[in-house]
Design a protein around this motif. Structure first.
Motif, PDB file in Angstrom:
ATOM      1  N   ASN A   1      11.336  -6.554  16.557  1.00 39.47           N
ATOM      2  CA  ASN A   1      11.677  -6.088  15.211  1.00 39.47           C
ATOM      3  C   ASN A   1      10.646  -5.067  14.716  1.00 39.47           C
ATOM      4  N   LEU A   2      11.111  -3.834  14.495  1.00 42.29           N
ATOM      5  CA  LEU A   2      10.248  -2.748  14.009  1.00 42.29           C
ATOM      6  C   LEU A   2      10.574  -2.400  12.563  1.00 42.29           C
ATOM      7  N   HIS A   3       9.542  -2.276  11.756  1.00 43.46           N
ATOM      8  CA  HIS A   3       9.718  -1.663  10.441  1.00 43.46           C
ATOM      9  C   HIS A   3       9.237  -0.220  10.558  1.00 43.46           C
ATOM     10  N   LEU A   4      10.178   0.696  10.416  1.00 42.35           N
ATOM     11  CA  LEU A   4       9.851   2.116  10.566  1.00 42.35           C
ATOM     12  C   LEU A   4       9.992   2.761   9.186  1.00 42.35           C
ATOM     13  N   ASN A   5       8.874   3.125   8.582  1.00 47.94           N
ATOM     14  CA  ASN A   5       8.906   3.727   7.253  1.00 47.94           C
ATOM     15  C   ASN A   5       8.591   5.224   7.345  1.00 47.94           C
ATOM     16  N   ILE A   6       9.551   6.027   6.897  1.00 44.73           N
ATOM     17  CA  ILE A   6       9.322   7.474   6.838  1.00 44.73           C
ATOM     18  C   ILE A   6       8.710   7.775   5.467  1.00 44.73           C
ATOM     19  N   VAL A   7       7.557   8.433   5.450  1.00 39.85           N
ATOM     20  CA  VAL A   7       6.849   8.689   4.196  1.00 39.85           C
ATOM     21  C   VAL A   7       7.212  10.092   3.674  1.00 39.85           C
ATOM     22  N   LYS A   8       7.588  10.142   2.417  1.00 40.83           N
ATOM     23  CA  LYS A   8       7.974  11.428   1.802  1.00 40.83           C
ATOM     24  C   LYS A   8       6.758  12.351   1.694  1.00 40.83           C
ATOM     25  N   PRO A   9       6.856  13.574   2.214  1.00 38.00           N
ATOM     26  CA  PRO A   9       5.773  14.547   1.996  1.00 38.00           C
ATOM     27  C   PRO A   9       5.696  14.886   0.506  1.00 38.00           C
ATOM     28  N   LYS A  10       4.492  15.097   0.020  1.00 39.00           N
ATOM     29  CA  LYS A  10       4.270  15.365  -1.411  1.00 39.00           C
ATOM     30  C   LYS A  10       5.151  16.506  -1.928  1.00 39.00           C
ATOM     31  N   GLU A  11       5.298  17.555  -1.103  1.00 41.82           N
ATOM     32  CA  GLU A  11       5.960  18.767  -1.579  1.00 41.82           C
ATOM     33  C   GLU A  11       7.487  18.626  -1.705  1.00 41.82           C
TER      34      GLU A  11
ATOM     35  N   SER B   1       0.833  -1.209   0.000  1.00 38.06           N
ATOM     36  CA  SER B   1       0.000   0.000   0.000  1.00 38.06           C
ATOM     37  C   SER B   1       0.860   1.249   0.000  1.00 38.06           C
ATOM     38  N   LEU B   2       1.897   1.220   0.830  1.00 32.35           N
ATOM     39  CA  LEU B   2       2.765   2.406   0.907  1.00 32.35           C
ATOM     40  C   LEU B   2       3.455   2.641  -0.426  1.00 32.35           C
ATOM     41  N   SER B   3       3.952   1.569  -1.041  1.00 34.57           N
ATOM     42  CA  SER B   3       4.728   1.749  -2.268  1.00 34.57           C
ATOM     43  C   SER B   3       3.830   2.159  -3.435  1.00 34.57           C
ATOM     44  N   LEU B   4       2.521   1.857  -3.345  1.00 30.90           N
ATOM     45  CA  LEU B   4       1.599   2.257  -4.416  1.00 30.90           C
ATOM     46  C   LEU B   4       1.430   3.768  -4.479  1.00 30.90           C
ATOM     47  N   ALA B   5       1.479   4.416  -3.325  1.00 33.46           N
ATOM     48  CA  ALA B   5       1.134   5.839  -3.322  1.00 33.46           C
ATOM     49  C   ALA B   5       2.253   6.751  -2.835  1.00 33.46           C
ATOM     50  N   HIS B   6       3.302   6.191  -2.300  1.00 34.14           N
ATOM     51  CA  HIS B   6       4.295   7.036  -1.640  1.00 34.14           C
ATOM     52  C   HIS B   6       5.724   6.607  -1.939  1.00 34.14           C
ATOM     53  N   THR B   7       6.636   7.536  -1.712  1.00 32.28           N
ATOM     54  CA  THR B   7       8.043   7.191  -1.634  1.00 32.28           C
ATOM     55  C   THR B   7       8.372   7.073  -0.147  1.00 32.28           C
ATOM     56  N   VAL B   8       9.001   5.980   0.233  1.00 30.49           N
ATOM     57  CA  VAL B   8       9.283   5.797   1.667  1.00 30.49           C
ATOM     58  C   VAL B   8      10.765   5.505   1.902  1.00 30.49           C
ATOM     59  N   HIS B   9      11.204   5.864   3.076  1.00 30.11           N
ATOM     60  CA  HIS B   9      12.547   5.502   3.536  1.00 30.11           C
ATOM     61  C   HIS B   9      12.367   4.454   4.622  1.00 30.11           C
ATOM     62  N   LYS B  10      12.929   3.238   4.357  1.00 29.69           N
ATOM     63  CA  LYS B  10      12.676   2.105   5.250  1.00 29.69           C
ATOM     64  C   LYS B  10      13.780   1.936   6.289  1.00 29.69           C
ATOM     65  N   ASN B  11      13.380   1.726   7.513  1.00 31.82           N
ATOM     66  CA  ASN B  11      14.298   1.276   8.549  1.00 31.82           C
ATOM     67  C   ASN B  11      13.776  -0.042   9.084  1.00 31.82           C
TER      68      ASN B  11
ATOM     69  N   GLY C   1       6.279  16.909  10.967  1.00 31.74           N
ATOM     70  CA  GLY C   1       5.199  16.946   9.981  1.00 31.74           C
ATOM     71  C   GLY C   1       5.206  15.789   8.984  1.00 31.74           C
ATOM     72  N   PHE C   2       6.227  14.937   9.011  1.00 32.41           N
ATOM     73  CA  PHE C   2       6.264  13.789   8.102  1.00 32.41           C
ATOM     74  C   PHE C   2       5.300  12.711   8.618  1.00 32.41           C
ATOM     75  N   GLU C   3       4.741  11.948   7.690  1.00 31.16           N
ATOM     76  CA  GLU C   3       3.958  10.787   8.114  1.00 31.16           C
ATOM     77  C   GLU C   3       4.907   9.598   8.318  1.00 31.16           C
ATOM     78  N   VAL C   4       4.577   8.795   9.296  1.00 30.73           N
ATOM     79  CA  VAL C   4       5.442   7.669   9.651  1.00 30.73           C
ATOM     80  C   VAL C   4       4.595   6.402   9.765  1.00 30.73           C
TER      81      VAL C   4
ATOM     82  N   ASP D   1      15.670  15.556  -2.283  1.00 27.88           N
ATOM     83  CA  ASP D   1      15.696  16.274  -0.990  1.00 27.88           C
ATOM     84  C   ASP D   1      15.284  15.344   0.151  1.00 27.88           C
ATOM     85  N   PHE D   2      14.276  14.514  -0.158  1.00 30.44           N
ATOM     86  CA  PHE D   2      13.780  13.587   0.865  1.00 30.44           C
ATOM     87  C   PHE D   2      14.875  12.604   1.295  1.00 30.44           C
ATOM     88  N   PHE D   3      15.503  11.972   0.303  1.00 29.18           N
ATOM     89  CA  PHE D   3      16.531  10.976   0.653  1.00 29.18           C
ATOM     90  C   PHE D   3      17.741  11.637   1.319  1.00 29.18           C
TER      91      PHE D   3
END
Lengths: 470, 470
Positions: A387-397, A338-348, A374-377, A402-404
Motif C-alpha cells: 500500500n503506497l500513499h503517493l502525494n503530489i505536492v502543488k508547486p507554489k506558482e 506536515s504536508l497539509s500545514l504547508a502545501h496543497t496535495v493531491h492524494k493517491n 518538477g513537482f515535488e512528490v 490549475d493544479f487539480f
C-alpha cells in the motif's frame, strides 16, 4: 420551506433536541457545515437538516420517514475520510452518529465489545484496554474517526501487516437499510453458515446500502512489549528485501512502514523533530515488533545484524524508550499533517501485489517525470501490505484550480498503470465521490452492474448516500 | 430425448470427452450417481448429464448454454457435505470440478497459491508444504473434499480456534455467475477498498450464485512443532473453565476439541484404539499447541499443572510421539466414521455464543430427555468455537423412516432453543436442502428476502443449484 417542514416532522418523530435545522441557529454555520464534509476539501457542503439520533430505533424512524418521502441521507461519522464519502452537497439530511457512542455489552470470555457506531475509535481502544484487551486497528485519525465510519470504509492503518483490516475484527453488525429495516447480522457467534454473509457486504460499503448503528468487535491480547526500529535504506529494492527477511521472522511484526527522504524533511520542518541519523538516506523504514522477553530482544538484534550484513541498510536504530518510540512513529505518522500545514496535495492511495511493486514503481516514476515534471512528490505508506500513499505536492506558482485540473488529467494514466500491474486504485480510502469516475480501473463493468443490483436490494429508492461509490 | 440433445450440444461446445450422458455407458450407474450426491444419504440422485470442464472458460460455455436454455445446474466438488448442497435430484446438469485440479500460480514473497477449484484439499496442503508453507484449514474430509467446495461452504474444521474459517484464507476468487459471466474478485492484493466485497458473498453461498472455478489462497508458516494433550474432564462446566485458562495463554492454541464418554466408546469399538486413561471420564478434551523450544515445553507443563491444581481435570497426558498424537486425534476425528459404521444418525451442527453455552446445554438436555427418551446421543465438537456436533443415534428397533420422522418433528424445538440462546442452526455444514425449511431460525424474514434479491442479481433465471439454501 420543504426543509423546515421535514425538520418539524423529524422533531416529532425523534424529539426536537436531536434535530438541527440550519436556520434555527442552534449551531453556528461553520460547525453545521463541518458535519457535511470530510477531509477532501474539494467539495462545499450544502444541506439544511442535521440529526443526532441516540439509538438504532431513532435511526430507523428517520430512515423510514426518508424512505417514504424520497429524501436522500448522508451518514456522518468522524469525517476523517479522503474520498468525499461523508460529503453532503445536494441538500441531503445528515445523520451524525456522534451521540451514539456508548458501550452496549462486553464479553470477557470471548473477548468482544458491543458498542454503538458513533464511538470514537480511540475511545474504543481505551474501553478495550480498561478491560485488559486490545483493539488493534490503528491509524493517525483514531482521535476523531468513529468505529462505524471505520467499518463503513473498511479501515486499514499501520498494523494491517500483523492484524489485518477492520473487516477481520467485526463479529456482528446492526444496520438500518435504505428501506428502514433493522438487520442484526450474526450477533456474537464465531461460526454461522446459514446463507449469504451480508455483514461483509456492509463493511466497506461507504454508507450506500444503509447505516451501521452498532457493532460487535473482536478484541485480542495486548502486545506484551513493543520495539520500534528505524532504518536508513539506500535503494527502493532493499525495502522489499528487508521485508522478505523480516516478515516471516519468529517475532510478530506489528508494522512495516516506509517513507522517502522528502517526507522526513517535511516532518522535520513542521513538527520540530531531530534527524534520526547523522547521514540522510533516500528511504527510511519503520518496523515495530512485539517482544516477550530477553530472548526476543536477542532475536531483534539478530534481525538488525542480518540486514546489516546483507548491506540492505546504511544505518539503523532500536528505540530505547517510549519517547524514542514516539519520535520514530512521528517520522511516519506526521507526514500527512506536515504536508497539509504547508502545501496543497493531491492524494493517491494505491495498492499493488508486492511482487509487481518494483515494475510498477519504474512505470510510475516515468509517468511522474513526464506529467508532473518538477513537482515535488511525497511517497510513503504501509509497504508491507503493498500500500503506497503517493502525494503530489502543488508547486507554489500553480493555482489550486490549475493544479487539480492537471492531477485530474493525469489520474487516468496513473490508474491505467495500476490496472496493468493488477493493483487497486484505492487501497484504504475508498471510492466516495472522488474516485467514482475511476471505479472501472479496479472493478469490471459486470461487477459494477452487480453492485448496482445489490444496492437496489437494500436501498431501492437510492436514498442512502446517493452519488457515492456507484 | 431432450437430455440427449443437450448432451450432444454440450459435447460440441466443450468436447465430447468432457461430457457424460447417463445412458452412454461411459460410467457405471453407481459412479454416475455418486457425482449427484453428498454424504447426507437422505436423497436419491436423479440426473442425466455429468460434465468435467477443464478450465474457467469451459465452465463459462456450459453456464451460458444453460442460461440461454433455462437448464438447472448443480456444481459438484468432493461431495463430502452434510446438508444436501451437492445433490442433483431433479434432472439438473451436474458440473464436476474434479478435472480442474491444477496449481496456476505461486507467489513465494506474499505466500499465496492460485489453484483451480477442483483441487483436493489434502493436495493443496501438500502443494503448500512442498513450497515451505502451510495451509491451515483442516478437517476429517480433506482427503476427498475440493478447495472450491470448501470455499462454497465456508469450511471450518479443527483449527478454527487459532486460524479462523476458510473465509479468512481466501485472497482472490474467480467465479462464473448464473448468467455465465466470469468475475475475478480481488486477485492477489491485500487491500482493495473499491466498492462492495463480492468475494465474501460467494464464500459460503453453496453454489447458488455461481460456480467458483479458481482461487488465490493465503498460506502461512508451518507450526514449528506441535504437542497434543488429552484430558479427562468430570463436568461440562470444567471444559469451559479449561478453555478460559488456556486459550489466552502465551502458546498458540491450534485446537480445542471435546467429546463425551459415549463418543470415545464408539471409537474404541470400531477403530481398535486403546483407552487413554485407566479410569473413564464423562468428558474428554483434546488440546493442540504449537511449541518452538524447551521453554515452550515448560509452559505446556505449566498449563497442565494449573488445570490440575484447580481440579478441572481428573487425568491428563501429553502425547510423547507422533504415533500418540495420531491416537489422541483418532479419539476425536474417528467419531463420525465410527458412528456411521454401526448406526444411523441424525446430525446437528450448531453454534452458540460461548457464554450462553451452559444455559443452552441445560435446555438441550431437558429437550433430549423428553423428546428422545432412551436414545443414545453423541456429543462432540469444536468447543473453542462454540460449535457442537450433536448426533442423535437411531435405536435398533426403530425403522429409518420412523427415526427421521421423529427427528424432523423435534428439530424445530431444538432450533427454537438455539434461537433463544442466539446461536446458529448451522455452524459449519451449511443449509443446502436439509436445513432450508429452518433458515428463519437463524436469519430474519427481511434478511432472507434480501438474500433472494442478491441471488436474482447473479442468477436471474435461478439455474444455479436451485432449491438449495433459499
Amino acid at each position: 420551506m420543504i426543509a423546515k417542514e421535514t425538520s418539524d416532522q423529524l422533531s416529532k418523530l425523534i424529539g426536537s433536541e436531536k434535530v438541527f435545522f440550519r436556520e434555527d441557529g442552534k449551531l453556528d454555520q461553520n460547525t453545521f457545515d463541518s458535519y457535511g464534509l470530510d477531509r477532501t476539501k474539494v467539495y462545499s457542503p450544502k444541506y439544511q437538516i442535521l440529526l443526532f439520533p441516540e439509538n438504532t430505533e431513532d435511526v430507523q424512524k428517520i430512515v423510514k420517514y426518508a424512505y417514504e418521502n424520497g429524501i436522500a441521507i448522508v451518514p456522518s461519522g468522524g469525517r476523517t475520510g479522503y474520498a468525499g464519502g461523508a460529503v453532503a452537497k445536494s441538500g441531503e439530511i445528515v445523520i451524525s452518529l456522534a451521540k451514539m457512542n456508548k458501550v452496549l455489552d462486553f464479553d470477557p470470555f470471548l473477548g468482544t465489545l458491543q458498542v454503538q457506531a458513533g464511538m470514537i475509535t480511540k475511545n474504543l481502544h481505551k474501553e478495550a484496554e480498561e478491560r485488559g484487551f486490545y483493539f488493534p486497528v490503528d491509524f493517525a485519525a483514531t482521535g476523531s474517526s468513529h468505529i462505524g465510519g471505520n467499518i463503513a470504509t473498511n479501515a486499514g492503518g499501520v498494523r494491517v501487516v500483523q492484524y489485518g483490516l477492520i473487516r477481520d475484527w467485526i463479529l456482528g453488525l446492526t444496520v438500518v437499510t435504505g428501506k428502514g429495516e433493522i438487520f442484526r447480522f450474526n450477533g456474537e457467534i464465531l461460526k454461522n453458515n446459514t446463507g449469504y454473509d451480508l455483514k461483509h457486504l456492509f463493511i466497506g460499503s461507504e454508507g450506500t446500502l444503509g447505516i451501521i448503528t452498532e457493532c460487535v468487535v473482536k478484541l485480542t491480547k495486548p502486545p506484551k512489549d513493543i520495539r520500534v526500529i528505524f532504518l536508513a535504506v539506500p535503494e527502493y529494492k532493499n525495502i522489499l528485501d528487508i521485508f522478505k527477511e523480516t516478515h516471516n521472522f519468529s517475532l510478530p511484526l506489528l508494522a512495516f512502514e516506509f517513507l522517502t527522504d522528502y517526507c522526513l524533511k517535511k516532518v522535520k520542518e513542521h513538527l520540530s523533530v531531530s534527524d534520526p541519523f547523522p547521514e540522510s538516506s533516500k528511504y527510511y523504514v519503520l518496523m515495530e515488533y512485539e517482544v516477550q522477553d530477553e530472548a526476543d530482544e536477542e532475536k531483534l538484534f539478530g534481525i538488525l545484524e542480518t540486514i546489516t550484513e546483507k548491506e540492505l541498510i546504511t544505518d539503523g536504530s532500536i528505540a530505547q524508550n517510549s519517547r524514542q518510540n514516539e519520535t520514530f512513529w512521528k517520522y511516519r505518522e506526521g507526514i500527512s499533517e506536515s504536508l497539509s500545514l504547508a502545501h496543497t496535495v493531491h492524494k493517491n492511495d494505491i495498492s499493488l501485489p508486492l511482487r509487481n511493486m518494483e515494475a510498477f514503481l519504474a512505470d510510475m516514476e516515468a509517468l511522474l517525470a513526464t506529467k508532473y515534471q518538477g513537482f515535488e512528490v511525497a511517497l510513503f505508506g504501509h509497504i508491507g501490505d503493498g500500500n503506497l500513499h503517493l502525494n503530489i505536492v502543488k508547486p507554489k506558482e500553480l493555482s489550486d484550480a490549475d493544479f487539480f485540473e492537471r492531477c485530474k488529467s493525469v489520474d487516468p494514466e496513473m490508474f491505467s498503470l495500476i490496472q496493468k500491474h493488477k493493483g487497486s486504485i484505492s487501497a484504504e480510502h475508498g471510492i466516495g465521490l472522488l474516485k467514482k469516475d475511476y471505479l472501472q480501473f479496479s472493478r469490471s463493468e459486470a461487477e459494477i452492474l452487480a453492485m448496482r443490483g445489490i444496492k437496489a436490494v437494500f436501498d431501492p429508492k437510492g436514498i442512502m448516500n446517493p452519488g457515492k461509490v456507484l
